[in-house]
Design a protein around this motif. Structure first.
Motif, PDB file in Angstrom:
ATOM      1  N   SER A   1      -0.458   1.771   5.569  1.00 54.59           N
ATOM      2  CA  SER A   1       0.416   2.237   4.490  1.00 54.59           C
ATOM      3  C   SER A   1       1.828   1.691   4.669  1.00 54.59           C
ATOM      4  O   SER A   1       2.442   1.876   5.715  1.00 54.59           O
ATOM      5  CB  SER A   1       0.447   3.767   4.454  1.00 54.59           C
ATOM      6  N   ASP A   2       2.331   1.058   3.629  1.00 53.02           N
ATOM      7  CA  ASP A   2       3.704   0.550   3.643  1.00 53.02           C
ATOM      8  C   ASP A   2       4.696   1.631   3.219  1.00 53.02           C
ATOM      9  O   ASP A   2       5.828   1.674   3.706  1.00 53.02           O
ATOM     10  CB  ASP A   2       3.843  -0.644   2.687  1.00 53.02           C
TER      11      ASP A   2
ATOM     12  N   VAL B   1       0.846  -1.200   0.000  1.00 54.93           N
ATOM     13  CA  VAL B   1       0.000   0.000   0.000  1.00 54.93           C
ATOM     14  C   VAL B   1       0.882   1.251   0.000  1.00 54.93           C
ATOM     15  O   VAL B   1       1.740   1.422   0.868  1.00 54.93           O
ATOM     16  CB  VAL B   1      -0.935   0.016   1.231  1.00 54.93           C
ATOM     17  N   VAL B   2       0.652   2.116  -0.989  1.00 51.96           N
ATOM     18  CA  VAL B   2       1.407   3.362  -1.138  1.00 51.96           C
ATOM     19  C   VAL B   2       0.451   4.542  -0.998  1.00 51.96           C
ATOM     20  O   VAL B   2      -0.564   4.611  -1.706  1.00 51.96           O
ATOM     21  CB  VAL B   2       2.109   3.433  -2.513  1.00 51.96           C
ATOM     22  N   THR B   3       0.756   5.462  -0.098  1.00 50.31           N
ATOM     23  CA  THR B   3      -0.059   6.667   0.073  1.00 50.31           C
ATOM     24  C   THR B   3       0.638   7.854  -0.580  1.00 50.31           C
ATOM     25  O   THR B   3       1.842   8.066  -0.370  1.00 50.31           O
ATOM     26  CB  THR B   3      -0.305   6.954   1.564  1.00 50.31           C
TER      27      THR B   3
ATOM     28  N   TYR C   1      -2.758   2.056  -4.326  1.00 54.61           N
ATOM     29  CA  TYR C   1      -2.470   3.453  -3.999  1.00 54.61           C
ATOM     30  C   TYR C   1      -3.640   4.118  -3.263  1.00 54.61           C
ATOM     31  O   TYR C   1      -4.806   3.933  -3.613  1.00 54.61           O
ATOM     32  CB  TYR C   1      -2.141   4.230  -5.275  1.00 54.61           C
ATOM     33  N   ILE C   2      -3.286   4.897  -2.254  1.00 56.21           N
ATOM     34  CA  ILE C   2      -4.266   5.656  -1.474  1.00 56.21           C
ATOM     35  C   ILE C   2      -3.990   7.143  -1.646  1.00 56.21           C
ATOM     36  O   ILE C   2      -2.847   7.595  -1.518  1.00 56.21           O
ATOM     37  CB  ILE C   2      -4.205   5.283   0.018  1.00 56.21           C
TER      38      ILE C   2
END
Length: 364
Positions: free
Chosen positions: A268-269, A192-194, A223-224
């Protein structure tokens, strides 16, 4: 009991959080607000004075100036008047403000230093001359302040950050990542990428989306986009572009309570934060505290936490670094080890509250 008058918008998160943590049986906190206080926020202040505008444009500005002058002139005397985010308005009436308190404090936010023109800086000097203390969040900001305003105010400068209330919520949520992903509709097995934390063009969403959609490796991630506040027109453009891009992810536009916002941090990673200017991004720090790998701009003044960050020199550099992170996430997330202890020691309200209270005492 000490009486404190805060000056600023009563509905701004940092103002609410400050009042909530500072107010006690020994400290009364009133506020002079530039907008009507929302009902749910009234609990954080002992008394609320409103100085809002009813008209737009020049007439509205004149109206606010007249109303502000009248309010300050009729104020009772406070032990402390504490300006949160300085404006030309306070500088014009700084002598009157000083006459209404024993201690006048000017607390500078990043925009007060980095997004102010030369004419306004000249006017603000009057306020700084009248202030007993000028509080600034970081050493880097203090150095930049001296660069803009000169060193004549050096003895008044105090380095005092705001506490980060979210730390306690993030710590509590860390063990529930799988259930939070399920709740938010985020795939369990995806990185997960923000991207950023608000809907402003300074976050470079469009450039990042354009680069991601052309790269098959980057498209493996989820994606966030947090878009709960910012420019409404820009938000629509970002959403339209994101929906057309074919990138898998979600955007969030609603305002959430603190506990809900912290859920985005812990799932989020990787977090990308490359806005043009910033003082010390609390939102980014929350992702770091949660254990994310952070990609941020080398031009931003984050020296104090530099060892935890991955720096890029432009938006174009993000893609190649992001590829490496997606390929070996565990390695890159390891850089955040130690961040939790660092923030607990330096940015919890337990750590910073005594520093703020010290400003409420006059130095001999």
């Amino acid at each position: 009991m000490k009486s404190v008058l805060l000056i600023g918008d009563a509905n701004t998160y940092f103002r609410i959080d400050y009042a909530r943590n500072i107010k006690s049986s020994d400290i009364r906190v009133d506020i002079l607000s530039f907008s009507k206080c929302k009902e749910e926020n009234e609990q954080y202040y002992d008394n609320i004075i409103i100085c809002d505008r009813e008209k737009s444009g020049v007439l509205g500005t004149l109206q606010v100036y007249k109303k502000y002058h009248r309010i300050i002139k009729n104020l009772k005397k406070y032990d402390i008047i504490h300006i949160h985010s300085v404006k030309v308005l306070e500088s014009i009436f700084s002598s009157l403000l000083k006459s209404k308190c024993s201690i006048l404090i000017s607390t500078l936010y990043g925009s007060d230093i980095y997004r102010v023109g030369s004419t306004d800086r000249l006017i603000l000097r009057k306020l700084f001359r009248k202030s007993d203390y000028i509080s600034i969040g970081t050493d880097n900001m203090a150095r930049d302040f001296v660069g803009f305003f000169g060193n004549k105010f050096n003895k008044k400068i105090k380095i005092v950050p705001f506490g980060i209330t979210q730390l306690q919520y993030i710590k509590a949520a860390k063990g529930n990542v799988d259930s939070i992903k399920l709740e938010l509709g985020i795939p369990q097995d995806r990185i997960v990428v923000t991207i950023g934390y608000n809907a402003t063009k300074e976050q470079h969403h469009l450039e990042l989306i354009n680069n991601i959609k052309k790269n098959e490796i980057l498209k493996k991630a989820f994606y966030i986009l947090p878009l709960s506040y910012g420019n409404q027109e820009y938000k629509k453009i970002v959403i339209d572009e994101f929906e057309r891009s074919g990138i898998d992810g979600k955007y969030f536009c609603d305002f959430w309570p603190i506990e809900e916002v912290c859920k985005l941090r812990v799932v989020s990673d990787i977090m990308i934060q490359i806005q043009d200017t910033d003082a010390f991004s609390s939102s980014m720090n929350e992702y770091l505290y949660a254990g994310a790998a952070i990609i941020t701009g080398a031009w931003l003044p984050y020296k104090i936490i530099k060892k935890f960050l991955y720096l890029v020199n432009s938006a174009e550099e993000v893609s190649s670094l992001l590829e490496k992170m997606i390929d070996n996430l565990k390695k890159y997330k390891a850089k955040s080890i130690g961040a939790e202890e660092f923030f607990d020691s330096n940015y919890s309200w337990q750590a910073v509250k005594p520093k703020w209270l010290a400003l409420y005492e006059k130095e001999s």
